[in-house]
Design an enzyme around this catalytic site. Structure first.
Site, PDB file in Angstrom:
ATOM      1  N   CYS A  81       0.844  -1.203   0.000  1.00 37.81           N
ATOM      2  CA  CYS A  81       0.000   0.000   0.000  1.00 37.81           C
ATOM      3  C   CYS A  81       0.876   1.249   0.000  1.00 37.81           C
ATOM      4  O   CYS A  81       0.942   1.971   1.009  1.00 37.81           O
ATOM      5  CB  CYS A  81      -0.913  -0.001   1.229  1.00 37.81           C
ATOM      6  SG  CYS A  81      -2.169  -1.278   1.184  1.00 37.81           S
ATOM      7  N   CYS A 119      -7.902  -1.816 -16.071  1.00 37.97           N
ATOM      8  CA  CYS A 119      -7.175  -1.763 -14.795  1.00 37.97           C
ATOM      9  C   CYS A 119      -5.760  -1.242 -15.030  1.00 37.97           C
ATOM     10  O   CYS A 119      -4.932  -1.306 -14.132  1.00 37.97           O
ATOM     11  CB  CYS A 119      -7.161  -3.124 -14.119  1.00 37.97           C
ATOM     12  SG  CYS A 119      -6.530  -4.433 -15.168  1.00 37.97           S
TER      13      CYS A 119
END
Ligand code: SAM
Length: 493
Positions: free
Chosen positions: A95, A440
């Site tokens: 992340c 994506c």
């Protein structure tokens, strides 16, 4: 000198490897690294640098037109910096945007899409065309799927976790801010069972051992959970040991509805092998999204963020609805081709708008799910074809030409590498009335849109390009999903 080469002798003027620089980070690149420029205009990518930071960084790589640098010190913190709530954010690296305030993440993702369309696609008007990113109200605990490598710690005990950033060392996962809590509990229960039952852990270097990965999956709306254990061979070290494992995990995770063994004997980075065996319960779970109930088999692709998959499916549906309305057609018209359809969600969420739905997907297990999903949702005008889109599409288009009337609408939702050149070619020649592109990867979307626009024009059918809607399916990562469409000018043929 070509870009990507490193080395002092080739670098030209400006800073070299080992030099320490003070830089102002202005934006993010598509991998989530900070982007800064030296006063002479050299682009420097700074891992961990966020827009608005002033940093001290050491050059680690140098190429002709860019450099990479390691962040040493924050001279001035970006006002958009926040404290990441995840205990493993640093070690994991999954992340990279978690230290950036969520609204700033959404803006950075919009910028990634605009830049890809302008720079890679060379397309005009990207700035005006790309809408603000649709984000989540609560961008936490959103992942419905967790894929963990299994390794050993220094004491030789099994570890179920993630690879330490930039290595193949497996770090235990104590908690994860973006993972569904059921998946975190499943991973812990699986680890304990692997240890208690003495299952041999696979060693990548030697290719010896047995347990390779743990895959945990949950239906966000239903709460149902599945566990998949990836092993190097089918044969169990002791007969019945996997049934014992299922029993142990069930005692800890009441939501578990099934356990599956996936066999991957290959020495490869690809995690899943081709063979699945049901150990206990069901090999599928139920999920609800966009008014549909979906049956998902253990290893078929499904969007990892159910709440945002809903936003995505509804956005595609709106494009189909808008197109029919623009032609003055009531719902229930024409053919919708759902290419790269997976378990069928996108097409099924728009099925009531069209006369016929055809899904194309190369994974036979996903197609079996799609067929069941059509039946489960009372859709009796859908057909699903197993095969690569590049092979199936020309045939489907030819069939359509032979049949009578109604608009032809196509949705493409390809993997990250985008559309195969043969798919672009077939679409350009067949000139469907509407192409909705779900992406994506903004870079391949930009390339494909440009080619589609150029080739359709050459083939004599002009298209208008609609708005681009980024959707945040992966908060705190650099990934972004986007939806756009091309509509053929000139009405019905
Ligand atoms: C991004 S996913 C989209 C899935 C689906 N539209 C959804 O929303 O769940 C891409 C899908 O394309 C499939 N796929 C990849 N390459 C393909 C190809 N050449 N032909 C057909 N399907 C392919 C994958 O198996 C995967 O299910």
């Amino acid at each position: 000198m070509t870009e990507g080469e490193t080395g002092e002798e080739r670098r030209g003027s400006g800073p070299g490897v080992g030099d320490r620089l003070e830089l102002a980070v202005r934006s993010l690149d598509p991998h989530g690294d900070g982007v800064a420029r030296t006063p002479d205009g050299l682009v420097v990518f700074v891992e961990g640098g966020l827009p608005g930071d002033r940093v001290e960084a050491t050059v680690t790589q140098r190429a002709a037109r860019h450099a990479r640098a390691r962040l040493e010190r924050l001279v001035e913190r970006s006002p958009q910096r926040v404290a990441p709530p995840c205990p493993v954010v640093e070690a994991c690296g999954g992340c990279p945007l978690m230290a950036l305030a969520y609204p700033a993440q959404l803006e950075a993702k919009r910028r990634t899409v605009v830049d890809a369309l302008a720079r890679i696609g060379g397309l005009d008007g990207a700035e005006e065309r790309v809408r603000p990113t649709l984000g989540m109200e609560r961008p936490w605990s959103y992942r419905n799927k967790a894929l963990h490598p299994v390794g050993r710690d220094e004491q030789g005990r099994p570890v179920v976790g993630f690879y330490r950033r930039g290595s193949h060392e497996v770090v235990p996962v104590s908690d994860c801010a973006v993972q569904h809590p059921t998946n975190v509990r499943l991973a812990a229960a699986a680890r304990d069972a692997i240890e208690a039952l003495g299952l041999p852990v696979y060693d990548e270097a030697s290719g010896r051992g047995w347990v390779r990965h743990v895959l945990a999956r949950v239906g966000e709306a239903t709460g149902e959970a599945l566990l998949v254990l990836v092993t190097a061979s089918l044969e169990e070290p002791r007969p019945g040991v996997l049934a014992d494992m299922a029993q142990r995990v069930r005692e800890r995770v009441a939501e578990l509805v099934g356990m599956v063994q996936n066999v991957n004997p290959r020495r490869t980075n690809v995690v899943l092998g081709p063979h699945n065996r049901l150990i206990w319960g069901r090999d599928r779970l139920y999920e609800r999204v966009a008014g549909l109930t979906l049956e998902l088999s253990a290893t078929a692709f499904f969007q990892v963020n159910t709440r945002q998959a809903e936003v995505l499916y509804r956005e595609v549906r709106r494009r189909v609805e808008g197109f029919l309305a623009s032609r003055g057609l009531p719902p229930g018209q024409g053919l919708l081709l759902d290419l790269y359809c997976g378990v069928g969600g996108i097409g099924l969420a728009a099925a009531d708008l069209v006369e016929r739905l055809v899904g194309v997907e190369e994974d036979p297990r996903a197609v079996a799910d799609a067929r069941r999903n059509a039946a489960l949702n009372g859709v009796d005008h859908a057909r699903f074809v197993v095969g690569p889109v590049e092979q199936v599409l020309p045939e489907e288009m030819a069939k359509r030409r032979a049949a009578a009337g109604g608009p032809v609408m196509v949705v493409v939702d390809p993997p990250r590498k985008g559309l195969d050149a043969r798919v672009v070619e077939t679409l350009a020649r067949a000139a469907p009335d509407l192409v909705v592109y779900v992406s994506c990867n903004p870079a391949t979307m930009a390339r494909d849109l440009r080619q589609l626009l150029e080739r359709t024009e050459r083939a004599g059918s002009a298209y208008e390009w609609g708005p681009v809607q980024p959707v945040d399916l992966f908060p705190h990562t650099a990934h972004v999903e986007a939806v756009t469409h091309l509509v053929r000018r000139g009405g019905a043929r």
